[in-house]
Design an enzyme around this catalytic site. Structure first.
Site, PDB file in Angstrom:
ATOM      1  CE  LYS A 274     -33.642   6.754  18.567  1.00 45.40           C
ATOM      2  NZ  LYS A 274     -34.445   8.378  18.372  1.00 45.40           N
TER       3      LYS A 274
ATOM      4  CD  GLU B 205     -32.737  12.860  24.668  1.00 45.09           C
ATOM      5  OE1 GLU B 205     -31.983  13.194  24.960  1.00 45.09           O
ATOM      6  OE2 GLU B 205     -33.172  12.416  23.456  1.00 45.09           O
TER       7      GLU B 205
ATOM      8  CB  SER C 284     -36.162   2.899  13.053  1.00 42.52           C
ATOM      9  OG  SER C 284     -37.354   2.484  13.247  1.00 42.52           O
TER      10      SER C 284
HETATM   11  C1  LIG Z   1     -35.395   1.650  17.063  1.00 46.68           C
HETATM   12  C2  LIG Z   1     -35.922   2.924  17.151  1.00 46.68           C
HETATM   13  N1  LIG Z   1     -37.108   3.704  15.744  1.00 46.68           N
HETATM   14  C3  LIG Z   1     -37.404   4.755  16.241  1.00 46.68           C
HETATM   15  C4  LIG Z   1     -37.464   5.552  17.176  1.00 46.68           C
HETATM   16  C5  LIG Z   1     -38.301   6.634  17.737  1.00 46.68           C
HETATM   17  O1  LIG Z   1     -37.386   7.702  17.031  1.00 46.68           O
HETATM   18  P1  LIG Z   1     -37.479   8.696  15.985  1.00 46.68           P
HETATM   19  O2  LIG Z   1     -38.309   9.471  15.894  1.00 46.68           O
HETATM   20  O3  LIG Z   1     -36.601   9.931  16.766  1.00 46.68           O
HETATM   21  O4  LIG Z   1     -36.292   7.849  14.291  1.00 46.68           O
HETATM   22  C6  LIG Z   1     -36.639   4.702  18.433  1.00 46.68           C
HETATM   23  C7  LIG Z   1     -37.090   5.385  19.964  1.00 46.68           C
HETATM   24  O5  LIG Z   1     -35.985   5.055  20.457  1.00 46.68           O
HETATM   25  C8  LIG Z   1     -36.084   3.748  18.788  1.00 46.68           C
HETATM   26  O6  LIG Z   1     -35.633   2.662  18.891  1.00 46.68           O
END
Ligand SMILES: Cc1ncc(COP(=O)(O)O)c(C=O)c1O
Length: 392
Positions: free
Chosen positions: A86, A108, A372
């Site tokens: 993020k 948000e 992620s």
């Molecule tokens: C660690 C992590 N991975 C994935 C996501 C999902 O978001 P996005 O689909 O935008 O990657 C989030 C959302 O808060 C997150 O904190």
């Protein structure tokens, strides 16, 4: 409504009140002017390197590879400052806000990672910050709420509806429209009206660009790339660079919650239909009358009844495959990564990791998974996980 460039096939657009149109036009102009400019690029690159810690490593997971019988590589977004992908986008948008002369950021957040990243960027760049978060999410991600406050942000807990990401996003949009001259709305995923999906895709594409280079250095190329999909920013961030290369199989994983065939899931691409949510035409979980359905997932970050319009297009054109993983499967995969590699992933990322057990591929297949985020924020949820629990 805007011209064609705001669309991905038939999806996307700008379905917003008239009062928001000027702000979107202003944002589009600023993005087109500053994002490719030398000073902006130099400042962002410097911050991504020395503040965020990029490039994030490409890690060959030897033990996990042995366990599954094919080659597994992890893109370690969990090692970024603040613990997730993020920050790539939040920092870039905050920088853009400063170039535009804005004094305040609003955002948000679901899992709190985007709120945390925005609060961090605001502190760094000397901007005021207000974060909107559903009450249910604020409870399950209490650590991130505390961190945001510590960083000087105001956290506004939303008590309407399901009290999760959808309601937080609606509240943030309302607040933005009410003070549109002075604030910059930092959207946390590849969602919302144009130019947000485009801008978030652009800023998160650093993940896939790096991964491509890192594989090239090894003299290799991934055969399959897997990422979780909430709004879709980490997934499009790692996919975008590989979209044209049809030899690379791209797989997006949504949250099946208690099961995609029960009412308790957030599998928008698997179960949704075309509809409008938060300023965009996309796939939406809705009933026969078009009312947006309740969503459920153990993961606050995947708990959203819409999805970015680019993903809706990639789904319909079949360039990307999308599947759904249940809460149980996610928890199992999270524990497996802990035990095999000594890495505690975020619950969101564990959805992507869970798909590894479904793959039937040859042993020389190279699979890249986007980790992620890290699991610190989720320890409490995992510790108290019960099969069949409903989270909201
Ligand atoms: C660690 C992590 N991975 C994935 C996501 C999902 O978001 P996005 O689909 O935008 O990657 C989030 C959302 O808060 C997150 O904190």
């Amino acid at each position: 409504m805007k011209a064609k460039k705001s669309y991905y096939g038939k999806f996307g657009g700008q379905f917003v009140p008239e009062t928001a149109m000027n702000a979107l036009i202003e944002l589009e102009k600023a993005f087109e002017k500053f994002a490719p400019s030398k000073p902006f690029k130099k400042e962002l690159e410097e911050l991504l390197k020395n503040y965020v810690g990029r490039p994030s490593p490409l890690y060959y997971a030897k033990n996990l590879s042995k366990h599954f019988g094919f080659e597994i590589y992890l893109k370690r977004e969990d090692l970024n400052h603040t613990g997730a992908h993020k920050i790539n986008n939040a920092l870039a948008q905050a920088l853009l806000a400063r170039y535009m002369g804005k004094k305040k950021l609003i955002a948000e957040t679901g899992a709190g990672q985007h709120g945390l990243a925005t609060a961090t960027a605001a502190a760094l760049l000397g901007l005021e910050c207000e974060v909107f978060m559903g009450e249910v999410d604020a409870k399950r991600q209490a650590l991130n709420v505390y961190k945001m406050k510590l960083l000087g942000a105001k956290v506004n807990e939303i008590k309407t509806g399901l009290k999760t990401l959808k309601e937080a996003t609606t509240a943030a949009i309302q607040s933005w429209v009410a003070q549109i001259e002075n604030v910059f709305y930092v959207i946390g995923s590849a969602v919302g009206p144009y130019p947000y999906p485009q801008m978030v895709t652009h800023f998160q594409s650093v993940i896939g660009k790096e991964a491509k280079k890192q594989f090239k250095k090894l003299g290799k190329k991934p055969d399959i790339i897997i990422a979780c999909v909430g709004g879709g920013s980490n997934a499009i961030g790692i996919f975008n660079e590989f979209l044209k290369d049809k030899s690379v199989r791209l797989i997006g994983i949504e949250a099946a919650g208690l099961g995609a065939n029960t009412p308790y899931h957030a599998a928008t691409l698997t179960k949704g239909r075309d509809g409008i949510i938060h300023g965009m035409l996309t796939k939406v979980l809705q009933d026969s009358l078009g009312n947006i359905l309740s969503v459920h997932s153990i993961s606050a970050g995947l708990d959203y009844p819409g999805v970015g319009p680019f993903h809706a297009h990639l789904h319909d054109t079949k360039r990307v495959e999308y599947y759904a993983i249940s809460d149980d499967e996610c928890v199992e995969a999270l524990k497996l990564l802990c035990e095999k590699e000594g890495i505690i992933p975020a619950i969101e990322s564990a959805h992507a990791l869970a798909y590894l057990s479904k793959l039937r591929v040859k042993k020389d297949t190279r699979v890249l998974v986007n980790v992620s985020g890290r699991g610190d924020k989720d320890i409490h949820t995992i510790q108290h996980y019960e099969k069949g629990k409903i989270y909201g």
